[in-house]
Design a protein around this motif. Structure first.
Motif, mmCIF file in Angstrom:
data_model
loop_
_atom_site.group_PDB
_atom_site.id
_atom_site.type_symbol
_atom_site.label_atom_id
_atom_site.label_comp_id
_atom_site.label_asym_id
_atom_site.label_seq_id
_atom_site.Cartn_x
_atom_site.Cartn_y
_atom_site.Cartn_z
ATOM 1 N N LYS A 138 0.770 -0.955 0.359
ATOM 2 C CA LYS A 138 0.252 0.163 0.560
ATOM 3 C C LYS A 138 0.471 0.871 0.303
ATOM 4 N N GLY A 139 1.747 1.489 0.844
ATOM 5 C CA GLY A 139 2.699 2.260 0.748
ATOM 6 C C GLY A 139 3.220 2.703 -0.446
ATOM 7 N N VAL A 140 4.265 1.663 -1.429
ATOM 8 C CA VAL A 140 4.357 1.625 -2.831
ATOM 9 C C VAL A 140 3.141 2.479 -3.932
ATOM 10 N N GLN A 141 2.292 1.987 -3.447
ATOM 11 C CA GLN A 141 0.855 2.454 -4.369
ATOM 12 C C GLN A 141 0.905 3.822 -3.862
ATOM 13 N N ALA A 142 1.161 3.994 -2.398
ATOM 14 C CA ALA A 142 0.613 5.804 -2.545
ATOM 15 C C ALA A 142 1.712 6.667 -3.075
ATOM 16 N N TYR A 143 3.259 5.536 -3.039
ATOM 17 C CA TYR A 143 3.898 6.792 -3.431
ATOM 18 C C TYR A 143 3.969 6.727 -5.161
ATOM 19 N N GLU A 144 3.782 6.086 -5.589
ATOM 20 C CA GLU A 144 3.551 5.866 -7.207
ATOM 21 C C GLU A 144 2.401 7.104 -6.916
ATOM 22 N N ALA A 145 1.423 7.256 -6.280
ATOM 23 C CA ALA A 145 0.464 7.540 -6.807
ATOM 24 C C ALA A 145 0.649 9.261 -6.652
ATOM 25 N N ILE A 146 1.354 9.478 -5.528
ATOM 26 C CA ILE A 146 2.114 10.879 -5.217
ATOM 27 C C ILE A 146 3.199 10.995 -6.549
ATOM 28 N N GLU A 147 3.872 9.928 -7.195
ATOM 29 C CA GLU A 147 4.923 10.616 -7.887
ATOM 30 C C GLU A 147 4.193 10.986 -8.768
ATOM 31 N N GLN A 148 3.157 10.194 -9.090
ATOM 32 C CA GLN A 148 2.667 10.957 -10.624
ATOM 33 C C GLN A 148 2.266 11.818 -10.364
ATOM 34 N N GLU A 149 1.376 12.241 -9.170
ATOM 35 C CA GLU A 149 1.193 13.211 -9.101
ATOM 36 C C GLU A 149 2.097 14.472 -8.840
ATOM 37 N N ALA A 150 2.835 13.770 -8.791
ATOM 38 C CA ALA A 150 4.305 15.138 -7.697
ATOM 39 C C ALA A 150 4.598 15.209 -9.739
ATOM 40 N N ALA A 151 4.737 14.449 -10.754
ATOM 41 C CA ALA A 151 5.266 14.220 -12.361
ATOM 42 C C ALA A 151 4.364 15.350 -12.767
ATOM 43 N N LYS A 152 3.078 15.155 -12.174
ATOM 44 C CA LYS A 152 1.334 16.262 -12.789
ATOM 45 C C LYS A 152 2.080 17.465 -12.601
#
Length: 528
Positions: A107-121
């Motif tokens: 779950k942490g990795v998924q949250a991190y990836e989501a955060i990374e995507q938002e960060a990329a955006k």
């Protein structure tokens, strides 16, 4: 098993537990260093917490083992039996912590990836914002130049329009939806005889001669949106008429409603006068030819009638009825011969003398002939004759006839008033144009505008039957034109400032004697 030595095992357990503690702290320190190098990196932060849980578990277990061994060596195994449950419970808690951290890794990795995507955006947005900011900065830097350039273009355009507006010799005007004049150029104000301030207080209904023309103007703008070559009559400040040709365009608001108009009016007064003069000249030429033929045909029998009537008068008593009838025949025949003579003069069938003469003397002679009749009607004669007036070339008898005719017309105009009047006779000369100017002005009833252009037509007269033939001004016109001059009329007469006063002014313009005899003939100009 009891026979085997336990010391090596104990030593290895103690050393392994100590090494476990050492390596756990080293791992924790290394993970801590990674989090310091990249504080925003989720994986390093997660690894730090995993390492922290494992380190706590490793220390708890290693410390338990070391304590157990040292208590066993010291012969206090019973004490370890008391501490073992607590050490095991603490180890279990640490193990649960490690398990919990490991369980939530996904779950942490998924949250991190989501955060990374938002960060990329957000990063892309930041890039776009940076680009937009750079473009805005560049636009801002060039905005002043563009504004200055656009302002210069607008100023240039405004100067062109203003020059056209102010320099145009035609009337240019703007009006609102209620036909009030918002602005008018100087030429328009001058054409109407108003000042710029006065025109700003006017409406179109104040300058159109006829109310129906204002209605037509408004309807044409509303239906078509423009007006092309509309002939109309404007009313000047002094009441005289200005003939104009109007072209106009409607002005609209955002909803498409007519909110005003802009128009140009060309002065047609001079053109209209020239056309009337041309028609009059052609008509007068035709009438002149006809008059010459009629005069020659009638002159001979009139002479015979006059001769026989005069002979028969000698045969009868003056008190007899026949004698009186013959006198009537004689008078009427002489009157007819005078009309014939005027016709001949009008058609220029009689010769003209050419000599140098003083126009002041012509005026003095004309006053001497007519002054008695003028005094009987209480008409005051005022002479304003220029000194050192240059001589002109012409026929003194014919010019005297013109002046006497103009004086008689003025006398008749003031006689109708029944209150006397003033007759002003003026001469002057214009050095620039080399012209001698003579004026005959009265304060009579004036000449109505609608007949102003007809007064020089042959046989046109406003006098009652028996008082005139309508040839006097026609003959005068022909004589002045024959002398290379012009005759103009103004009624009403210019007064002080821009005012007009009642009366009529005839202006004669004749060339000075130093000009060649063969002078260019000019057309009549009718003013007022």
């Amino acid at each position: 098993m009891n026979g085997l030595p336990m010391l090596p095992t104990i030593i290895v357990d103690i050393i392994g537990s100590a090494a476990n503690i050492l390596f756990s702290f080293l791992s924790l320190w290394y993970a801590f260093r990674l989090t310091r190098l990249k504080p925003d990196n989720f994986l390093w932060g997660y690894l730090f917490y995993v390492t922290l849980a494992i380190t706590a578990f490793a220390i708890s277990r290693a410390v338990g083992h070391i304590a157990k061994e040292f208590l066993s060596i010291a012969g206090r195994a019973d004490l370890w039996q008391l501490l073992a449950p607590y050490s095991g419970g603490f180890n279990t808690l640490c193990m649960i912590s490690v398990s919990a951290v490991m369980i939530f890794y996904h779950k942490g990795v998924q949250a991190y990836e989501a955060i990374e995507q938002e960060a990329a955006k957000l990063k892309q947005s930041k890039v776009r914002l940076t680009q937009a900011a750079n473009e805005l900065k560049a636009l801002n830097l060039s905005l002043e130049d563009k504004v200055e350039e656009r302002t210069a273009e607008l100023s240039k355009s405004e100067k062109k329009f203003r020059h056209l507006f102010t320099a145009s010799k035609d009337m240019v005007f703007f009006s609102d939806s209620k036909h009030a004049i918002l602005d008018m150029n100087a030429s328009g104000s001058e054409m109407l005889g108003y000042s710029r301030h006065e025109t700003s207080l006017l409406a179109l209904r104040d300058i159109f001669r006829h109310e129906g023309e204002v209605t037509m103007y408004a309807k044409m703008l509303e239906l078509d949106g423009y007006i092309l070559d509309l002939e109309a009559e404007f009313k000047k400040k002094d009441g005289s008429t200005l003939y104009v040709l109007i072209s106009a365009t409607a002005l609209y608001d955002e909803q498409g409603h007519v909110v005003g108009s802009e128009g140009i009016a060309k002065d047609l007064t001079r053109l209209k006068s020239m056309m009337e003069q041309l028609i009059s000249s052609e008509k007068m030429a035709s009438v002149g030819q006809m008059a010459a033929g009629i005069a020659h045909e009638i002159n001979t029998p009139l002479g015979i009638i006059l001769g026989y009537s005069q002979l028969m008068l000698e045969d009868f008593n003056k008190d007899s009825e026949i004698y009186q009838n013959l006198e009537v025949i004689e008078r009427q025949t002489q009157a007819s011969r005078k009309i014939v003579a005027d016709l001949l003069k009008y058609s220029r069938q009689s010769g003209s003398a050419r000599e140098s003469l003083d126009l002041n003397e012509i005026f003095n002679d004309a006053v001497a002939v007519t002054e008695h009749n003028l005094n009987l009607n209480h008409i005051k004669v005022v002479l304003e004759l220029a000194r050192d007036l240059p001589p002109i070339i012409g026929d003194p008898e014919k010019l005297r006839q013109v002046v006497v005719n103009l004086i008689n017309n003025a006398h008749h105009a003031m006689e109708k008033k029944g209150e006397g009047g003033q007759l002003l006779l003026r001469t002057r000369w214009d050095m620039e144009s080399a012209k001698v100017i003579a004026e005959v002005q009265d304060n009579g009833h004036g000449i109505p505008e609608h007949i102003n252009a007809r007064i020089f037509d042959p046989f046109f007269t406003t006098k009652p039957v028996g008082k005139g033939t309508g040839l006097g001004l026609s003959v005068s016109y022909g004589i002045i034109q024959e002398h290379g001059g012009t005759i103009a009329i103004e009624s009403p007469v210019p007064g002080p400032g821009n005012t007009r006063i009642q009366g009529t002014l005839f202006r004669l313009v004749l060339p000075m004697a130093m000009e060649p005899a063969a002078l260019k003939k000019e057309s009549i100009v009718s003013i007022g």
